[in-house]
Design a protein around this motif. Structure first.
Motif: not given
Length: 430
Positions: A224, A383, A385
């Motif tokens: 990302y 995101p 992540s």
């Protein structure tokens, strides 16, 4: 069975959690026992009894189906979930088999090696096909599924019908109208915030960024990059931060406000508008504005459009260390089934993650309609992540907003600094 039988002693679990090592674990059990005790951790709600009743009903059917299997449930505080669950990942002997967890925690828990891959189980579940795409995204990391969505939460625009009627105002149909209406209210009624906003209200600010075409980050799991400093994102930041000032919500009071603070202000009659969730309904109903407010989707940039909203909520996941995988997966599906989610809505007001069930509850309860419309229009997620936990805990976005509204930095420099911090976090997780 009585509820007390299902509860695990809090002190005992706290003790084992406190003694657990704090390093990331990746152990996976090769056992799959079909009898014995399953341990479940669910979140403690403000008023938990209705939730317990729904859960108990599911457990009774589960235990009837699986002779020789029993379930104990502990309701853990949301505030201490990070420490408790991390410890459980690293100490399989004291770990539960199944947990409830916040949907923004998925990627971090997968990186920690704590959640079992249930991709095949999810795919074989006939009810899964009706799960809305954003809810499905919240349990997916790297193309694999690590749980099932339990309920979803989304935000919309609460507004005072009495104030709008008194001042002859129309409900805003665009973000420009929202901003101008907020300032008109403040000018006419300086004792009110036009629209209560908070510098620490990340999820209230995100729709402004997304509505202007901006994104938090670009890429995919494992890779990302921040996009918070893009031209489109900066327009959204500028729109949101323009609401902080004496002409709407003074920065001195509003820069530190959270989402809960803005709803508290609205419920207390101190604001004419606020961005609140379906989960805020009970608090508003209990406030001074009961009977004098309505809810509509938060408008987007174009007149008549709906701003993309953050799809919050919780998931259920099986721990990789469980010695009762088949039983845990079955219980997970039962707790998150269409029937159980419908009952959970009736008990707690939590929106179902199944599109068809949401339509059914919206037909029964008028207050649900604007939230269902928002979900149907477009929702976004953070995101996927493990870095998001760092970004969130580090208050990167609130700091950016607060730097702008305090006048310490302009939008461009504050966004650039936030982007650097986000990219440092993304880089630190590989």
């Amino acid at each position: 069975m009585k509820l007390s039988v299902r509860m695990v002693a809090v002190a005992a679990v706290l003790a084992t959690a406190a003694c657990a090592p704090q390093t990331s674990g990746t152990s996976s059990s090769d056992k799959d026992e079909k009898t014995g005790t399953l341990r479940v951790w669910l979140f403690q709600e403000v008023n938990n009894k209705p939730k317990e009743q729904v859960v108990d009903s599911v457990l009774a059917e589960f235990e009837k189906k699986h002779e020789g299997a029993e379930v104990t449930v502990e309701y853990i505080p949301v505030e201490t979930r990070a420490q408790r669950i991390k410890a459980a990942f690293n100490d399989p002997g004291s770990a539960p088999d199944l947990i409830e967890y916040g949907n923004t925690d998925t990627a971090g828990y997968v990186k920690d090696g704590g959640l079992a891959d249930v991709t095949e189980d999810f795919g074989a579940w006939d009810e899964a096909e009706d799960t809305d795409p954003t809810a499905r995204q919240s349990v997916t990391v790297g193309g694999k599924v690590y749980g099932v969505p339990y309920f979803v939460g989304v935000r919309a625009l609460y507004y005072r019908t009495d104030v709008f009627e008194e001042l002859g105002l129309d409900v805003p149909k665009s973000q420009a109208e929202l901003i101008s209406t907020a300032k008109r209210i403040r000018a006419a009624k300086p004792e009110l915030y036009g629209l209560a906003v908070g510098g620490a209200y990340t999820y209230g600010a995100m729709p402004f960024i997304w509505a202007h075409g901006g994104e938090l980050a670009t890429g995919k799991a494992g890779s990302y990059a921040s996009a918070i400093d893009s031209a489109a994102a900066r327009k959204g930041i500028e729109a949101y931060t323009s609401l902080f000032g004496d002409d709407n919500c003074p920065a001195a009071k509003c820069a530190a406000m959270t989402g809960n603070d803005t709803i508290t202000a609205f419920a207390a009659g101190k604001a004419a508008m606020a961005i609140g969730g379906d989960f805020s309904h009970a608090a508003v109903e209990a406030g001074k504005v009961k009977g004098a407010y309505a809810v509509v989707p938060l408008p987007g940039v174009e007149a008549g459009s709906i701003a993309p909203a953050f799809a919050g909520g919780n998931n259920l996941g099986v721990l990789k260390s469980t010695t009762h995988r088949t039983l845990a997966v079955d219980l997970m599906k039962r707790l998150a089934s269409k029937e159980a989610q419908g009952e959970l809505f009736e008990a707690m007001g939590f929106l179902p993650t199944f599109s068809d069930v949401r339509q059914q509850v919206a037909a029964k309860e008028a207050f649900v309609k604007p939230f269902v419309e928002t979900l149907a229009a477009d929702t976004k997620f953070v995101p996927a992540s493990p870095a998001w936990a760092q970004i969130d805990a580090g208050q990167v976005l609130p700091t950016m907003f607060q730097e702008v509204v305090s006048g310490k930095k302009d939008v461009d420099s504050a966004a650039a600094d936030a982007a650097k911090k986000m990219n440092d976090a993304f880089g630190s997780v590989g």
